[in-house]
Design a protein around this motif. Structure first.
Motif, PDB file in Angstrom:
ATOM      1  N   ARG A   1       0.833  -1.211   0.000  1.00 49.84           N
ATOM      2  CA  ARG A   1       0.000   0.000   0.000  1.00 49.84           C
ATOM      3  C   ARG A   1       0.861   1.251   0.000  1.00 49.84           C
ATOM      4  NH1 ARG A   1      -2.999  -1.268   5.410  1.00 49.84           N
ATOM      5  NH2 ARG A   1      -2.681  -3.324   4.512  1.00 49.84           N
ATOM      6  N   PHE A   2       0.206   2.380  -0.258  1.00 50.57           N
ATOM      7  CA  PHE A   2       0.840   3.678  -0.064  1.00 50.57           C
ATOM      8  C   PHE A   2      -0.171   4.600   0.609  1.00 50.57           C
ATOM      9  CE2 PHE A   2      -0.949   3.692  -4.357  1.00 50.57           C
ATOM     10  CZ  PHE A   2      -1.631   4.904  -4.424  1.00 50.57           C
ATOM     11  N   ASP A   3       0.278   5.801   0.982  1.00 52.04           N
ATOM     12  CA  ASP A   3      -0.580   6.752   1.705  1.00 52.04           C
ATOM     13  C   ASP A   3      -1.093   6.163   3.022  1.00 52.04           C
ATOM     14  OD1 ASP A   3      -0.553   9.241   0.669  1.00 52.04           O
ATOM     15  OD2 ASP A   3      -2.411   9.070  -0.464  1.00 52.04           O
ATOM     16  N   ALA A   4      -0.296   5.282   3.631  1.00 59.28           N
ATOM     17  CA  ALA A   4      -0.624   4.767   4.963  1.00 59.28           C
ATOM     18  C   ALA A   4      -0.196   5.806   6.005  1.00 59.28           C
ATOM     19  CB  ALA A   4       0.085   3.443   5.205  1.00 59.28           C
ATOM     20  N   THR A   5      -0.362   5.472   7.272  1.00 57.95           N
ATOM     21  CA  THR A   5       0.107   6.342   8.346  1.00 57.95           C
ATOM     22  C   THR A   5       0.899   5.501   9.338  1.00 57.95           C
ATOM     23  OG1 THR A   5      -0.564   8.100   9.869  1.00 57.95           O
ATOM     24  CG2 THR A   5      -1.911   6.089   9.865  1.00 57.95           C
ATOM     25  N   ALA A   6       1.776   6.146  10.108  1.00 58.97           N
ATOM     26  CA  ALA A   6       2.642   5.414  11.031  1.00 58.97           C
ATOM     27  C   ALA A   6       2.897   6.238  12.286  1.00 58.97           C
ATOM     28  CB  ALA A   6       3.960   5.063  10.355  1.00 58.97           C
ATOM     29  N   PHE A   7       3.135   5.537  13.396  1.00 56.08           N
ATOM     30  CA  PHE A   7       3.477   6.195  14.651  1.00 56.08           C
ATOM     31  C   PHE A   7       4.212   5.199  15.535  1.00 56.08           C
ATOM     32  CE2 PHE A   7      -0.886   4.574  14.958  1.00 56.08           C
ATOM     33  CZ  PHE A   7      -0.841   3.801  16.112  1.00 56.08           C
TER      34      PHE A   7
ATOM     35  N   VAL B   1       1.872   0.727  11.745  1.00 54.91           N
ATOM     36  CA  VAL B   1       1.582   1.137  10.377  1.00 54.91           C
ATOM     37  C   VAL B   1       0.198   0.636  10.006  1.00 54.91           C
ATOM     38  CG1 VAL B   1       2.264   0.981   7.953  1.00 54.91           C
ATOM     39  CG2 VAL B   1       4.024   1.055   9.740  1.00 54.91           C
ATOM     40  N   GLY B   2      -0.626   1.514   9.417  1.00 56.58           N
ATOM     41  CA  GLY B   2      -1.961   1.078   9.018  1.00 56.58           C
ATOM     42  C   GLY B   2      -2.650   2.052   8.096  1.00 56.58           C
ATOM     43  N   THR B   3      -3.859   1.693   7.720  1.00 54.99           N
ATOM     44  CA  THR B   3      -4.685   2.381   6.717  1.00 54.99           C
ATOM     45  C   THR B   3      -3.918   2.430   5.393  1.00 54.99           C
ATOM     46  OG1 THR B   3      -4.018   4.651   7.321  1.00 54.99           O
ATOM     47  CG2 THR B   3      -5.883   3.676   8.516  1.00 54.99           C
ATOM     48  N   GLY B   4      -4.298   3.287   4.459  1.00 57.58           N
ATOM     49  CA  GLY B   4      -3.619   3.378   3.179  1.00 57.58           C
ATOM     50  C   GLY B   4      -4.498   2.949   2.016  1.00 57.58           C
ATOM     51  N   TYR B   5      -3.864   2.782   0.860  1.00 57.58           N
ATOM     52  CA  TYR B   5      -4.622   2.637  -0.379  1.00 57.58           C
ATOM     53  C   TYR B   5      -3.787   1.924  -1.435  1.00 57.58           C
ATOM     54  CZ  TYR B   5      -6.938   4.106  -4.726  1.00 57.58           C
ATOM     55  OH  TYR B   5      -7.559   4.139  -5.945  1.00 57.58           O
ATOM     56  N   TYR B   6      -4.487   1.152  -2.297  1.00 59.14           N
ATOM     57  CA  TYR B   6      -3.915   0.706  -3.561  1.00 59.14           C
ATOM     58  C   TYR B   6      -4.988   0.097  -4.448  1.00 59.14           C
ATOM     59  CZ  TYR B   6      -1.209  -1.499  -7.192  1.00 59.14           C
ATOM     60  OH  TYR B   6      -0.709  -1.858  -8.420  1.00 59.14           O
ATOM     61  N   ASP B   7      -5.001   0.517  -5.716  1.00 57.65           N
ATOM     62  CA  ASP B   7      -5.837  -0.083  -6.750  1.00 57.65           C
ATOM     63  C   ASP B   7      -7.310  -0.106  -6.339  1.00 57.65           C
ATOM     64  OD1 ASP B   7      -6.404  -1.201  -9.200  1.00 57.65           O
ATOM     65  OD2 ASP B   7      -6.010  -3.254  -8.546  1.00 57.65           O
ATOM     66  N   SER B   8      -7.819   1.060  -5.978  1.00 59.15           N
ATOM     67  CA  SER B   8      -9.220   1.257  -5.597  1.00 59.15           C
ATOM     68  C   SER B   8      -9.591   0.613  -4.267  1.00 59.15           C
ATOM     69  CB  SER B   8     -10.180   0.732  -6.688  1.00 59.15           C
ATOM     70  OG  SER B   8      -9.946   1.394  -7.915  1.00 59.15           O
TER      71      SER B   8
ATOM     72  N   GLY C   1      -8.592  11.979   7.097  1.00 63.22           N
ATOM     73  CA  GLY C   1      -8.252  11.093   5.997  1.00 63.22           C
ATOM     74  C   GLY C   1      -9.376  11.055   4.975  1.00 63.22           C
ATOM     75  N   TYR C   2      -9.200  10.232   3.969  1.00 66.48           N
ATOM     76  CA  TYR C   2     -10.072  10.291   2.798  1.00 66.48           C
ATOM     77  C   TYR C   2     -10.403   8.890   2.300  1.00 66.48           C
ATOM     78  CZ  TYR C   2     -11.162  10.794  -2.191  1.00 66.48           C
ATOM     79  OH  TYR C   2     -11.742  10.708  -3.430  1.00 66.48           O
ATOM     80  N   ALA C   3     -11.661   8.710   1.860  1.00 67.37           N
ATOM     81  CA  ALA C   3     -12.080   7.503   1.143  1.00 67.37           C
ATOM     82  C   ALA C   3     -13.433   7.753   0.503  1.00 67.37           C
ATOM     83  CB  ALA C   3     -12.166   6.299   2.074  1.00 67.37           C
ATOM     84  N   ASN C   4     -13.659   7.138  -0.651  1.00 67.03           N
ATOM     85  CA  ASN C   4     -14.977   7.195  -1.314  1.00 67.03           C
ATOM     86  C   ASN C   4     -15.502   8.621  -1.457  1.00 67.03           C
ATOM     87  OD1 ASN C   4     -15.111   4.349  -1.505  1.00 67.03           O
ATOM     88  ND2 ASN C   4     -15.788   4.235   0.626  1.00 67.03           N
ATOM     89  N   SER C   5     -14.623   9.519  -1.909  1.00 68.04           N
ATOM     90  CA  SER C   5     -14.988  10.922  -2.154  1.00 68.04           C
ATOM     91  C   SER C   5     -15.424  11.655  -0.893  1.00 68.04           C
ATOM     92  CB  SER C   5     -16.101  11.021  -3.205  1.00 68.04           C
ATOM     93  OG  SER C   5     -15.695  10.445  -4.420  1.00 68.04           O
ATOM     94  N   GLU C   6     -14.979  11.177   0.269  1.00 62.12           N
ATOM     95  CA  GLU C   6     -15.360  11.796   1.542  1.00 62.12           C
ATOM     96  C   GLU C   6     -14.123  12.048   2.391  1.00 62.12           C
ATOM     97  OE1 GLU C   6     -18.074  10.875   5.537  1.00 62.12           O
ATOM     98  OE2 GLU C   6     -18.012   9.458   3.873  1.00 62.12           O
ATOM     99  N   TYR C   7     -14.061  13.255   2.973  1.00 67.42           N
ATOM    100  CA  TYR C   7     -13.035  13.575   3.961  1.00 67.42           C
ATOM    101  C   TYR C   7     -13.676  13.431   5.333  1.00 67.42           C
ATOM    102  CZ  TYR C   7     -10.057  15.148   0.206  1.00 67.42           C
ATOM    103  OH  TYR C   7      -9.285  15.182  -0.926  1.00 67.42           O
TER     104      TYR C   7
END
Length: 341
Positions: free
Chosen positions: A146-152, A160-167, A211-217
């Motif tokens: 994935r990319f656009d994940a977050t980390a702490f 490390v979690g959340t993020g996005y790839y290929d819809s 964060g963002y998903a499905n055209s929603e912030y």
């Protein structure tokens, strides 16, 4: 004369309205908000966005990213005591952008990301040893690439979690245990997959916002307790209730913003909402679960910048406004706004 006087008043009122509408998109003028920004120590290498970094003590390490033409794998340290940047051993993995970074004790870690090719999503991870200026590949991130994940970081573990790839958006989290040298499955975010979420840690509790998903912030804020391995939703970051505390909440929702912590409070800076880059800055107090607006970011609004803090000062460096940026800017929330510095 009466007519002219009326016209004068009307024009004066309209001028006030135009001034208010053409301000800095804050709920009040920056002169009335606490906090002061100034230009710090510009990054000396290529302008870039989507770099990854981590902090160890008063030193900030960063590398990778995208300069508008190619992905990068150079790696740098900013030493606040020396007020200088120094190039270090290059990141050994494939050049990439939108990776994540975190530090545990005296080591730094960078992994995941995107390499701008077919099947370009990544899940490999590397450990950096500042004492020897060396990199070592560790076990790959166990979740989907994935990319656009977050980390702490909390204690001896990097999360490390959340993020996005290929819809596909993600809400799962994994922790790297430095003492064991292994990844482990931890609690998923309780609700809503997303990318570009922002996180910060105060007194051993991690906070994840928007964060963002499905055209929603998203207008949510979550706290993670590592001892209980549990996410808890806190108050919304929008004007969600009939109470007064959130009446001025607007412009907090965003993705790919920057965060830092100063004196037990979290700061959310820059980012984007739809196609608009954001300058507004918000301060979060975990003791009250309330947000307060601070002086807006003075330089070019941007997303995918990096950030860190030392003492009472937070720093934001690089990022993208449409152009790729190299400047670093500093913020002290305890100082009054000074437009001339």
């Amino acid at each position: 004369m009466k007519i002219n006087y009326f016209i004068f008043l009307l024009l004066f009122a309209l001028s006030l309205g135009f001034t208010a509408c053409n301000g800095n998109s804050s709920s009040s003028n920056d002169e009335e908000l606490m906090g002061n920004w100034w230009e710090a120590y510009d990054f000396v290498s290529k302008s870039r966005s989507g770099a990854a970094g981590f902090q160890i003590g008063s030193k900030f390490y960063m590398g990778t990213g995208y300069d508008g033409d190619e992905c990068l794998n150079d790696f740098w340290v900013f030493d606040l005591d020396k007020e200088s940047w120094e190039r270090l051993a290059d990141f050994p993995g494939e050049a990439r952008l939108y990776a994540v970074g975190f530090s545990i004790n005296d080591k730094g870690y960078i992994g995941t990301g995107y390499k701008r090719t077919v099947d370009g999503v990544l899940n490999d991870f590397y450990e950096y040893d500042p004492a020897n200026n060396t990199w070592t590949q560790i076990d790959s991130f166990p979740g989907d690439p994935r990319f656009d994940a977050t980390a702490f970081t909390i204690g001896d573990k990097g999360y490390v979690g959340t993020g996005y790839y290929d819809s596909e958006f993600f809400m799962d989290f994994y922790a790297y245990d430095q003492t064991k040298g292994k990844w482990e499955d931890v609690a998923d975010l309780t609700r809503d997959k997303r990318r570009g979420a922002q996180t910060f840690v105060i007194d051993g509790t991690a906070y994840l916002v928007s964060g963002y998903a499905n055209s929603e912030y998203y207008d949510d804020l979550w706290a993670y307790n590592a001892d209980d391995d549990k996410w808890t939703e806190l108050r919304k970051i929008s004007n969600y209730t009939d109470e007064k505390f959130d009446d001025d909440y607007s412009g907090i929702k965003r993705a790919n913003g920057s965060t830092f912590v100063i004196n037990g409070k979290g700061y959310l800076v820059c980012g984007a909402n739809n196609s608009a880059k954001i300058s507004r800055v918000w301060e979060y107090d975990p003791q009250t679960d309330l947000w307060e607006e601070r002086t807006s970011f003075e330089k070019t609004a941007r997303s995918h910048a990096l950030s860190f803090s030392v003492g009472s000062v937070g720093y934001v460096v690089t990022g993208s406004s449409g152009d790729y940026l190299y400047d670093m800017n500093a913020f002290d929330p305890t100082k009054e706004y000074d437009e001339d510095d």
